[in-house]
Design a protein around this motif. Structure first.
Motif, mmCIF file in Angstrom:
data_model
loop_
_atom_site.group_PDB
_atom_site.id
_atom_site.type_symbol
_atom_site.label_atom_id
_atom_site.label_comp_id
_atom_site.label_asym_id
_atom_site.label_seq_id
_atom_site.Cartn_x
_atom_site.Cartn_y
_atom_site.Cartn_z
ATOM 1 N N THR A 1 16.085 3.043 6.390
ATOM 2 C CA THR A 1 15.228 1.850 6.428
ATOM 3 C C THR A 1 14.172 1.968 5.335
ATOM 4 O O THR A 1 13.594 3.040 5.129
ATOM 5 C CB THR A 1 14.549 1.715 7.797
ATOM 6 O OG1 THR A 1 15.544 1.489 8.789
ATOM 7 C CG2 THR A 1 13.565 0.555 7.811
ATOM 8 N N LEU A 2 13.926 0.870 4.649
ATOM 9 C CA LEU A 2 12.860 0.783 3.653
ATOM 10 C C LEU A 2 11.694 0.021 4.264
ATOM 11 O O LEU A 2 11.848 -1.145 4.652
ATOM 12 C CB LEU A 2 13.362 0.072 2.396
ATOM 13 C CG LEU A 2 12.320 -0.250 1.321
ATOM 14 C CD1 LEU A 2 11.718 1.030 0.755
ATOM 15 C CD2 LEU A 2 12.938 -1.094 0.208
ATOM 16 N N ALA A 3 10.539 0.670 4.390
ATOM 17 C CA ALA A 3 9.347 0.038 4.964
ATOM 18 C C ALA A 3 8.310 -0.164 3.867
ATOM 19 O O ALA A 3 8.051 0.746 3.066
ATOM 20 C CB ALA A 3 8.764 0.892 6.091
ATOM 21 N N LEU A 4 7.696 -1.362 3.841
ATOM 22 C CA LEU A 4 6.717 -1.714 2.812
ATOM 23 C C LEU A 4 5.468 -2.273 3.482
ATOM 24 O O LEU A 4 5.284 -3.488 3.576
ATOM 25 C CB LEU A 4 7.318 -2.737 1.846
ATOM 26 C CG LEU A 4 8.554 -2.282 1.070
ATOM 27 C CD1 LEU A 4 9.213 -3.449 0.353
ATOM 28 C CD2 LEU A 4 8.174 -1.183 0.082
ATOM 29 N N PRO A 5 4.572 -1.414 3.970
ATOM 30 C CA PRO A 5 3.346 -1.898 4.603
ATOM 31 C C PRO A 5 2.247 -2.160 3.581
ATOM 32 O O PRO A 5 2.105 -1.423 2.594
ATOM 33 C CB PRO A 5 2.958 -0.732 5.521
ATOM 34 C CG PRO A 5 3.490 0.474 4.818
ATOM 35 C CD PRO A 5 4.730 0.047 4.094
ATOM 36 N N ARG A 6 1.488 -3.213 3.796
ATOM 37 C CA ARG A 6 0.294 -3.486 3.007
ATOM 38 C C ARG A 6 -0.929 -2.986 3.757
ATOM 39 O O ARG A 6 -0.874 -2.689 4.947
ATOM 40 C CB ARG A 6 0.168 -4.988 2.715
ATOM 41 C CG ARG A 6 1.115 -5.468 1.629
ATOM 42 C CD ARG A 6 1.057 -6.956 1.393
ATOM 43 N NE ARG A 6 1.838 -7.345 0.218
ATOM 44 C CZ ARG A 6 2.163 -8.578 -0.104
ATOM 45 N NH1 ARG A 6 1.786 -9.583 0.683
ATOM 46 N NH2 ARG A 6 2.872 -8.830 -1.186
ATOM 47 N N GLY A 7 -2.064 -2.906 3.057
ATOM 48 C CA GLY A 7 -3.277 -2.399 3.677
ATOM 49 C C GLY A 7 -3.849 -3.368 4.696
ATOM 50 O O GLY A 7 -3.468 -4.544 4.754
ATOM 51 N N ARG A 8 -4.791 -2.866 5.504
ATOM 52 C CA ARG A 8 -5.446 -3.709 6.502
ATOM 53 C C ARG A 8 -6.128 -4.884 5.818
ATOM 54 O O ARG A 8 -6.849 -4.728 4.828
ATOM 55 C CB ARG A 8 -6.499 -2.911 7.275
ATOM 56 C CG ARG A 8 -5.949 -1.802 8.148
ATOM 57 C CD ARG A 8 -5.067 -2.344 9.267
ATOM 58 N NE ARG A 8 -5.726 -3.355 10.069
ATOM 59 C CZ ARG A 8 -6.516 -3.107 11.102
ATOM 60 N NH1 ARG A 8 -6.762 -1.848 11.455
ATOM 61 N NH2 ARG A 8 -7.049 -4.093 11.793
ATOM 62 N N GLY A 9 -5.904 -6.085 6.355
ATOM 63 C CA GLY A 9 -6.479 -7.287 5.768
ATOM 64 C C GLY A 9 -5.734 -7.803 4.562
ATOM 65 O O GLY A 9 -6.174 -8.779 3.938
ATOM 66 N N ALA B 1 0.825 -1.205 0.000
ATOM 67 C CA ALA B 1 0.000 0.000 0.000
ATOM 68 C C ALA B 1 0.856 1.250 0.000
ATOM 69 O O ALA B 1 0.422 2.309 -0.473
ATOM 70 C CB ALA B 1 -0.923 0.003 1.219
ATOM 71 N N ALA B 2 2.066 1.144 0.534
ATOM 72 C CA ALA B 2 2.963 2.294 0.588
ATOM 73 C C ALA B 2 4.403 1.798 0.607
ATOM 74 O O ALA B 2 4.690 0.662 0.996
ATOM 75 C CB ALA B 2 2.685 3.151 1.825
ATOM 76 N N GLY B 3 5.281 2.665 0.154
ATOM 77 C CA GLY B 3 6.716 2.423 0.269
ATOM 78 C C GLY B 3 7.336 3.669 0.874
ATOM 79 O O GLY B 3 7.135 4.770 0.350
ATOM 80 N N VAL B 4 8.035 3.531 1.980
ATOM 81 C CA VAL B 4 8.599 4.702 2.655
ATOM 82 C C VAL B 4 10.060 4.433 2.990
ATOM 83 O O VAL B 4 10.473 3.295 3.200
ATOM 84 C CB VAL B 4 7.823 5.057 3.948
ATOM 85 C CG1 VAL B 4 6.371 5.355 3.631
ATOM 86 C CG2 VAL B 4 7.902 3.934 4.974
ATOM 87 N N VAL B 5 10.815 5.508 3.015
ATOM 88 C CA VAL B 5 12.218 5.448 3.428
ATOM 89 C C VAL B 5 12.368 6.297 4.680
ATOM 90 O O VAL B 5 11.947 7.455 4.706
ATOM 91 C CB VAL B 5 13.152 5.959 2.319
ATOM 92 C CG1 VAL B 5 14.594 6.021 2.828
ATOM 93 C CG2 VAL B 5 13.079 5.053 1.097
ATOM 94 N N LEU B 6 12.937 5.700 5.715
ATOM 95 C CA LEU B 6 13.199 6.396 6.969
ATOM 96 C C LEU B 6 14.699 6.579 7.129
ATOM 97 O O LEU B 6 15.485 5.721 6.707
ATOM 98 C CB LEU B 6 12.655 5.614 8.171
ATOM 99 C CG LEU B 6 11.168 5.268 8.202
ATOM 100 C CD1 LEU B 6 10.925 3.887 7.603
ATOM 101 C CD2 LEU B 6 10.639 5.313 9.632
#
Length: 522
Positions: free
Chosen positions: A302-310, A218-223
């Motif tokens: 850090t590369l974070a790759l969260p998917r949507g709920r469910g 759902a998103a790709g973020v860099v921290l």
């Protein structure tokens, strides 16, 4: 319960079984293979409903359920499909052996049906093995005609499950190869983009966006680490507006933060409920991967790759490929940063050269002009009246020399003021860029003179045409023998612009060199 009075080998079913086995082995896409298996099993045993549950070996539960016999309306009416944590489905997961029941509801392990679920009685369950691993279970229920499933049905499904295991193994290999190929291509594209000299913010955004697409997240973020000891999102790519993602911080002391700063990946089952997640944006996400961008012991972020709920959880292949991508992206970021430093150094070296040119050429010209004017002044003070014309000519040459020197100084100053890594947009800068590029092939730097307000007077179409003519003239001069110097002059007035490119080719043999002139009305 078994049915010994039924013959497991039914000649009439063999053609159907053979067709089902051949059909199962014809698919290469994993999802298509799984759906074909459950459809074939349902048809083979004349079952009203069928399902194939995919088991997650790490979580010991179902992570996917392919169904047959349920209409879209029936499936939509079920609030949640079984996950295999309990009930008869759970028993088959914990004890992967064929199971045959006359009445599903009478079994003590049964936990009933969720609201909206069709009523079912007869049940047949068979595990599907890929090599030695239990990949999933095949479930059939609701024998058409109202009777129970027989030992013959069980034998047919076991044969089909055996062949399905091989088909699934092949499909998984194919699917893994395709996924690996996509991740490798994505990593190559990111490396190419980063080494093309993109600014740092664009480089991080490129990594976040490409990783999001590859992971179907759902998103790709860099921290990146903050001076306070936390981590902050500095680049975000989302399916829609990233909203308030950029600027979100992980406070120092977080359990997740300790792992990330230590260069360890973090895998989250559900971001919204995991107590380790403390940011305000966690509630909108489900499964997530947080991967260190680390190269040569240097932690970039850090590369974070969260998917949507469910959303579906990340499997072992996802984690491996994403981790490899993060390592490759980190290396590309380090190389891009090093390349930027080299380019900066090259700019500083070029500025040193320009400074030397100013000293060696411009100062010498100014000194020579000073001596010429001094000599003229002395001569004019003692010359007869008739020598005035000669004195005037010498003074005119001196003035012309000073004007040429002024143009040299202006050109050098403009080159020094050009931003180090930005492509020039003004016409002067573009001309200098063309002559600088030609110097690599020519072995010497062409001299450039500007007259008039060329940046203000030239519209873009005329500037483009003039640059094209300059490229052609420089290329032609490069092909000529004996060229050791090239002069480029641009003279712009409110009515006309003139480009003159001259070289000394052929002067050693008595020639006059070559001069090319290009004019355009303004």
């Amino acid at each position: 319960m078994t049915h010994a009075d039924e013959e497991p080998d039914r000649p009439s079913a063999l053609p159907v079984l053979l067709e089902a086995v051949l059909g199962v082995g014809s698919e290469v896409e994993l999802n298509a293979t799984l759906q074909h298996i459950v459809d074939s099993a349902t048809e083979l045993c004349a079952a009203r409903y069928g399902a194939l549950g995919v088991i997650d070996p790490e979580r010991v539960r179902l992570t996917g359920l392919f169904t047959a016999g349920l209409t879209e309306e029936e499936r939509a009416a079920i609030p949640r499909l079984p996950d295999g944590r309990s009930g008869v489905l759970g028993a088959l997961i914990s004890d992967p052996r064929p199971l045959l029941l006359d009445d599903l509801t009478a079994d003590p392990r049964s936990v009933g049906f969720p609201p909206g679920h069709p009523h079912m009685r007869g049940f047949l369950g068979v595990p599907i093995r890929v090599h030695t691993e239990v990949f999933g279970n095949l479930y059939l229920t609701g024998k058409r005609g109202g009777g129970p499933f027989t030992d013959g049905d069980l034998a047919l499904v076991r044969v089909l499950a055996s062949q399905a295991g091989m088909a699934i193994g092949n499909a998984r290999l194919y699917e893994t190869a395709r996924r690996r190929e996509r991740w490798i291509e994505g990593a190559a594209a990111v490396t190419t983009a980063l080494l093309a000299g993109r600014p740092a913010a664009d480089a991080l955004m490129c990594v976040a966006e490409r990783a999001r697409l590859l992971a179907d997240a759902a998103a790709g973020v860099v921290l990146q680490p903050t001076p306070e000891g936390g981590m902050e999102i500095v680049a975000a790519s989302a399916q829609g507006d990233p909203g308030d993602l950029v600027g979100t911080s992980i406070a120092p002391g977080s359990a997740v933060l300790e792992q990330l700063l230590g260069g360890e990946p973090v895998f989250i089952e559900d971001s919204a409920t995991d107590p380790r997640m403390t940011t305000h944006v966690r509630e909108r996400f489900g499964p997530s991967m947080m991967l260190p961008l680390q190269s040569g012991g240097q932690l970039i972020g850090t590369l974070a790759l969260p998917r949507g709920r469910g959303g579906p959880p990340y499997d072992a292949v996802d984690r491996l490929l994403a981790s490899q991508f993060a390592s490759q992206a980190a290396l590309a970021l380090v190389l891009a940063d090093a390349q930027h430093d080299r380019e900066q150094l090259a700019v500083y070296e070029d500025r040193d050269r320009i400074a030397r040119d100013l000293h060696d050429l411009v100062i010498q010209r100014l000194f020579a002009t000073e001596m010429m004017l001094e000599s003229t002044r002395r001569r004019s003070s003692n010359a007869p009246t008739g020598d005035g014309d000669t004195v005037g000519d010498e003074l005119g040459r001196a003035v012309d020399e000073l004007d040429s020197t002024i143009q040299e100084v202006r050109t050098a100053i403009f080159a020094l003021q050009q931003p180090p890594t930005d492509a020039p947009t003004a016409f002067r800068g573009r001309v200098l860029r063309e002559t600088g590029g030609a110097a690599v092939l020519l072995g010497f730097q062409p001299s450039v003179h500007f007259a008039g307000a060329v940046d203000a007077l030239l519209p873009d179409p005329v500037a483009d045409d003039l640059l094209g003519a300059l490229r052609g003239a420089l290329a032609a001069a490069h092909r000529r023998i004996g060229v050791t110097s090239i002069g480029v002059e641009v003279d712009a007035t409110p009515a006309l612009v003139r480009l003159t490119v001259s070289d000394d080719g052929g002067t050693e043999s008595g020639g006059r060199g070559t001069t090319v002139t290009w004019e355009s009305a303004l």
